[in-house]
Design a protein around this motif. Sequence first.
Motif, mmCIF file in Angstrom:
data_model
loop_
_atom_site.group_PDB
_atom_site.id
_atom_site.type_symbol
_atom_site.label_atom_id
_atom_site.label_comp_id
_atom_site.label_asym_id
_atom_site.label_seq_id
_atom_site.Cartn_x
_atom_site.Cartn_y
_atom_site.Cartn_z
ATOM 1 N N THR A 48 5.631 6.209 -5.400
ATOM 2 C CA THR A 48 5.429 6.038 -3.960
ATOM 3 C C THR A 48 4.114 6.651 -3.483
ATOM 4 O OG1 THR A 48 6.807 8.015 -3.675
ATOM 5 C CG2 THR A 48 7.875 5.882 -3.363
ATOM 6 N N LEU A 49 3.510 7.513 -4.310
ATOM 7 C CA LEU A 49 2.213 8.098 -3.948
ATOM 8 C C LEU A 49 1.135 7.030 -3.747
ATOM 9 C CD1 LEU A 49 1.802 11.317 -6.139
ATOM 10 C CD2 LEU A 49 1.769 11.161 -3.644
ATOM 11 N N LEU A 50 1.314 5.879 -4.350
ATOM 12 C CA LEU A 50 0.347 4.793 -4.158
ATOM 13 C C LEU A 50 0.404 4.228 -2.749
ATOM 14 C CD1 LEU A 50 0.825 2.859 -7.519
ATOM 15 C CD2 LEU A 50 -1.246 4.066 -6.802
ATOM 16 N N GLY A 51 1.506 4.475 -2.048
ATOM 17 C CA GLY A 51 1.678 3.919 -0.715
ATOM 18 C C GLY A 51 2.415 2.593 -0.753
ATOM 19 N N TYR A 52 3.119 2.309 0.332
ATOM 20 C CA TYR A 52 3.960 1.105 0.378
ATOM 21 C C TYR A 52 3.148 -0.161 0.161
ATOM 22 C CZ TYR A 52 7.515 -2.183 1.977
ATOM 23 O OH TYR A 52 8.415 -3.220 2.044
ATOM 24 N N ARG A 53 2.002 -0.255 0.814
ATOM 25 C CA ARG A 53 1.228 -1.491 0.752
ATOM 26 C C ARG A 53 0.745 -1.772 -0.658
ATOM 27 N NH1 ARG A 53 -3.260 -2.216 5.259
ATOM 28 N NH2 ARG A 53 -1.317 -2.093 6.446
ATOM 29 N N GLU A 54 0.243 -0.738 -1.373
ATOM 30 C CA GLU A 54 -0.268 -0.976 -2.720
ATOM 31 C C GLU A 54 0.867 -1.268 -3.700
ATOM 32 O OE1 GLU A 54 -3.236 0.986 -6.099
ATOM 33 O OE2 GLU A 54 -3.016 1.943 -4.124
ATOM 34 N N VAL A 55 1.994 -0.546 -3.574
ATOM 35 C CA VAL A 55 3.130 -0.826 -4.452
ATOM 36 C C VAL A 55 3.641 -2.238 -4.223
ATOM 37 C CG1 VAL A 55 5.529 -0.210 -4.947
ATOM 38 C CG2 VAL A 55 3.808 1.580 -4.706
ATOM 39 N N GLU A 56 3.744 -2.648 -2.961
ATOM 40 C CA GLU A 56 4.205 -4.005 -2.658
ATOM 41 C C GLU A 56 3.245 -5.043 -3.221
ATOM 42 O OE1 GLU A 56 6.072 -6.184 1.212
ATOM 43 O OE2 GLU A 56 4.075 -5.303 1.460
ATOM 44 N N GLU A 57 1.941 -4.795 -3.115
ATOM 45 C CA GLU A 57 0.956 -5.741 -3.632
ATOM 46 C C GLU A 57 1.074 -5.876 -5.144
ATOM 47 O OE1 GLU A 57 -2.144 -8.269 -4.540
ATOM 48 O OE2 GLU A 57 -0.958 -8.000 -2.712
ATOM 49 N N ILE A 58 1.244 -4.741 -5.844
ATOM 50 C CA ILE A 58 1.367 -4.795 -7.301
ATOM 51 C C ILE A 58 2.696 -5.422 -7.708
ATOM 52 C CG2 ILE A 58 1.589 -3.405 -9.401
ATOM 53 C CD1 ILE A 58 -0.376 -1.403 -8.145
ATOM 54 N N LEU A 59 3.790 -4.924 -7.135
ATOM 55 C CA LEU A 59 5.115 -5.354 -7.563
ATOM 56 C C LEU A 59 5.401 -6.800 -7.176
ATOM 57 C CD1 LEU A 59 7.724 -4.211 -8.919
ATOM 58 C CD2 LEU A 59 8.568 -3.756 -6.617
ATOM 59 N N ALA A 95 9.330 -10.439 -6.516
ATOM 60 C CA ALA A 95 9.684 -10.563 -5.106
ATOM 61 C C ALA A 95 11.162 -10.297 -4.865
ATOM 62 C CB ALA A 95 9.309 -11.960 -4.600
ATOM 63 N N HIS A 96 11.974 -10.486 -5.908
ATOM 64 C CA HIS A 96 13.415 -10.272 -5.768
ATOM 65 C C HIS A 96 13.792 -8.788 -5.814
ATOM 66 C CE1 HIS A 96 12.504 -10.300 -10.038
ATOM 67 N NE2 HIS A 96 13.624 -9.647 -10.259
ATOM 68 N N VAL A 97 12.849 -7.918 -6.167
ATOM 69 C CA VAL A 97 13.102 -6.477 -6.196
ATOM 70 C C VAL A 97 12.683 -5.912 -4.839
ATOM 71 C CG1 VAL A 97 12.565 -4.288 -7.306
ATOM 72 C CG2 VAL A 97 12.759 -6.368 -8.682
ATOM 73 N N ALA A 98 13.665 -5.564 -4.031
ATOM 74 C CA ALA A 98 13.391 -5.140 -2.653
ATOM 75 C C ALA A 98 13.072 -3.656 -2.598
ATOM 76 C CB ALA A 98 14.594 -5.455 -1.765
ATOM 77 N N LEU A 99 11.915 -3.322 -2.036
ATOM 78 C CA LEU A 99 11.515 -1.931 -1.863
ATOM 79 C C LEU A 99 12.257 -1.303 -0.692
ATOM 80 C CD1 LEU A 99 7.663 -2.350 -2.316
ATOM 81 C CD2 LEU A 99 9.263 -1.362 -3.950
ATOM 82 N N ARG A 100 12.365 0.018 -0.719
ATOM 83 C CA ARG A 100 12.949 0.780 0.373
ATOM 84 C C ARG A 100 11.831 1.529 1.098
ATOM 85 N NH1 ARG A 100 18.585 1.533 0.756
ATOM 86 N NH2 ARG A 100 19.543 -0.309 -0.172
ATOM 87 N N ARG A 101 11.461 1.054 2.288
ATOM 88 C CA ARG A 101 10.349 1.690 3.009
ATOM 89 C C ARG A 101 10.644 3.158 3.305
ATOM 90 N NH1 ARG A 101 5.899 -0.258 5.708
ATOM 91 N NH2 ARG A 101 6.567 -2.429 5.470
ATOM 92 N N ALA A 102 11.911 3.477 3.511
ATOM 93 C CA ALA A 102 12.278 4.866 3.820
ATOM 94 C C ALA A 102 11.911 5.808 2.684
ATOM 95 C CB ALA A 102 13.773 4.957 4.111
ATOM 96 N N ALA A 103 11.948 5.315 1.449
ATOM 97 C CA ALA A 103 11.591 6.156 0.308
ATOM 98 C C ALA A 103 10.129 6.570 0.380
ATOM 99 C CB ALA A 103 11.871 5.419 -0.997
ATOM 100 N N PHE A 104 9.275 5.678 0.851
ATOM 101 C CA PHE A 104 7.852 5.993 0.970
ATOM 102 C C PHE A 104 7.608 6.971 2.115
ATOM 103 C CE2 PHE A 104 8.074 2.119 -1.372
ATOM 104 C CZ PHE A 104 6.974 2.111 -2.210
ATOM 105 N N LEU A 143 -1.343 4.551 -10.730
ATOM 106 C CA LEU A 143 -1.309 5.880 -10.124
ATOM 107 C C LEU A 143 -2.039 6.895 -10.989
ATOM 108 C CD1 LEU A 143 -0.330 7.844 -7.975
ATOM 109 C CD2 LEU A 143 1.845 8.005 -9.199
ATOM 110 N N GLY A 144 -1.867 6.800 -12.295
ATOM 111 C CA GLY A 144 -2.545 7.727 -13.200
ATOM 112 C C GLY A 144 -4.051 7.645 -13.085
ATOM 113 N N ALA A 145 -4.582 6.427 -13.044
ATOM 114 C CA ALA A 145 -6.037 6.269 -12.925
ATOM 115 C C ALA A 145 -6.539 6.871 -11.614
ATOM 116 C CB ALA A 145 -6.393 4.787 -13.008
ATOM 117 N N LYS A 146 -5.789 6.646 -10.556
ATOM 118 C CA LYS A 146 -6.202 7.149 -9.246
ATOM 119 C C LYS A 146 -6.171 8.677 -9.215
ATOM 120 C CE LYS A 146 -5.215 6.354 -4.331
ATOM 121 N NZ LYS A 146 -4.343 5.624 -3.362
ATOM 122 N N LEU A 147 -5.121 9.269 -9.795
ATOM 123 C CA LEU A 147 -5.011 10.726 -9.810
ATOM 124 C C LEU A 147 -6.058 11.370 -10.711
ATOM 125 C CD1 LEU A 147 -1.135 11.137 -9.895
ATOM 126 C CD2 LEU A 147 -2.647 12.006 -8.107
#
Length: 667
Positions: A243-254, A261-270, A333-337
């Motif tokens: 979740t450190l990547l942020g909702y928008r980036e995780v959604e874009e990748i996933l 698309a069938h794997v629904a993210l939980r915005r509250a977790a972010f 996330l590893g590359a970014k960190l």
Amino acid sequence: MSVLSPLPLSVLVRRAAQELPAGSVYDLPVRRIYRGFAGRDLSVFSHGRRAATPLGPAAGPQTQLAQNIALSYLAGGRILELKTVQVNDALVIPRPCIDMRTVGFNVEWSQELAVADSLREYAKARLLVAILEELCGIPGPERDVVFDVSVGYDLEGVRSGKMARFFDGIRDARAILDEERAALRRELPAPLRRWADVPCPECLSDSVTLSTFHGCPAEEIDAIGRFLLEERGLHTVVKLNPTLLGYREVEEILHGRLGYAHVALRRAAFEKDLKWADALSVARGLSAEAGRRGLGFGLKLTNTLVVANAGDFMPGDEAYLSGEPLHVLALALGAKLREALGAELPFSFSAGLDAANVGAVVASGFVPATSCTDLLRPGGYQRLHRQTEALAAAMGDAGAATLADFARARAGLPGGGLAEASLANLRRAAAEALGNPRYAARHTGKPPRKIGSHLHLFDCINCDKCVPVCPNDANFTYETAPRSVVYRDLVVEDGRLVPGSERTLSLGGGKASWHQIASWADACNDCGNCDVFCPEDGGPYVEKPRLFSSLSSFLADAPRPGFFVRREADGSRTARGRWGGREVDLVVAPGGAAVFRDGVAELRFAAAGSAAPGDARLMAPGAPDGHVVPVGHYHALRALTDGLFAPGAVSWLTAMFPENAGLEIPR
């Protein structure tokens, strides 16, 4: 729900000694026992301690019981991340808890044993590893192994008295090891007792990975990390969430790049999870504190990603994502960190690792690189050995004898710095993973094939996939004589036993030999993984004979079907079985005669092949008319006991109740 009941160390040793001459240890083929590769040095250093490979199991189902940890070691794991321990050790985990039909989802999160039992199991595992090194002849340079403990989830729990005793025991396990050695001397036969004195480190571990789970505040993570460093003096690694990547980036990748698309993210977790700036601040602060104290500090990528549970296999609203999509997210996330914190900071990795990507991950400087999802797929722990083979092959292709040379060669920097080369490799690995079709939903979305038939107590298609995919080695095979038994149940009528309709029990049809599947119930936690990969319906852990190590555990599992079978001092065999909530008993004499009781009637059979009893009597007056005495259950229980204790049979049962009754393990 099944309750895990750890096996005595003497049973673990006896089973290994019984099985090794037949070509396996805990169902792992001898050819898959890691012994190193000529001309390739896969060793690394983790917090100053040498490990013969950088690979191992992640904190999860492969590192909870002693036999799991031993299997991970034998297959090539040399940095073993023990399953997460927390103060709340009375969890009720939903069942089934693992869904490996596609990429991998689960709903489990920490140990199922009490904290004190986990400590003992880890100490047993360390001594068992030392024994297996000798028993299996592991070459000296390939023996170096590191145990890393995992703890969570809040400061109050980590600071509790219960966890303090756990930390003390991890640092100094002499008392437990002495007790286990004494038990080995009492319980092992004379030829095996020497293994009780094999040298074994009394310090199980001096490093810890902090699993903060989801929603833990930054100040809490920092406080726990400082406690582990300052008050416990442990090398410390903090596990981070994608979740450190942020909702928008995780959604874009996933969803956008990988197609899940069938794997629904939980915005509250972010919203609840650690934020980027806070993560950098915590990492820098704890790294500096560790440096002042002469300890190691690092980060682990990654914890699971909370998603919506599809609800068609596991209970609950939420599930935790693993496997291929998590691999891509973790590399990003590893590359970014690493760009933000510097390439010198140690990082470990656990997200979708397998034989196809292990070279890229290790060359990216991750120590250790651990796996869980891969080991839950067909082949089980053998897949860890395949990872070592793939890593050695990649080193050979690069002309590298060491992992440091491998990283430099892969980066095209043969004379450059190792940190620089590792970062270059990570950038490349993260970019390539994003575009690699093997990580996309269209590649991973096909579940294992089902053939439309249903499992029975005896007989199946004998694919044996259920044996290695069990992380606890609960499932095993045994042989029965192939035959069909024609019999008649007995029915109470007017105080007499009269024959019922003719029935047939089939054991292997006309095949020359037929092996069956059974499950050691005390090592089964109903995770459901064997059901996923079994081509037939019903689940081996449900439909196949469920065997218990003690009468008490058998009785406690009522009314579910199950069996308690043992070998007695005089060579006879006794068994108790339960079908539909009704229990029956069997005693088989050394000569083959048998007595069967169902609480209403007693039947006597002259020999193993007798289809009908030679004598049948009601045990008490007043038996109700219409009561059925299940003669078919006699034949099933007899076939089971004959097969389980057949000459040459090896299982947890034969190790628990050896042929020489004087060697029986006390319960």
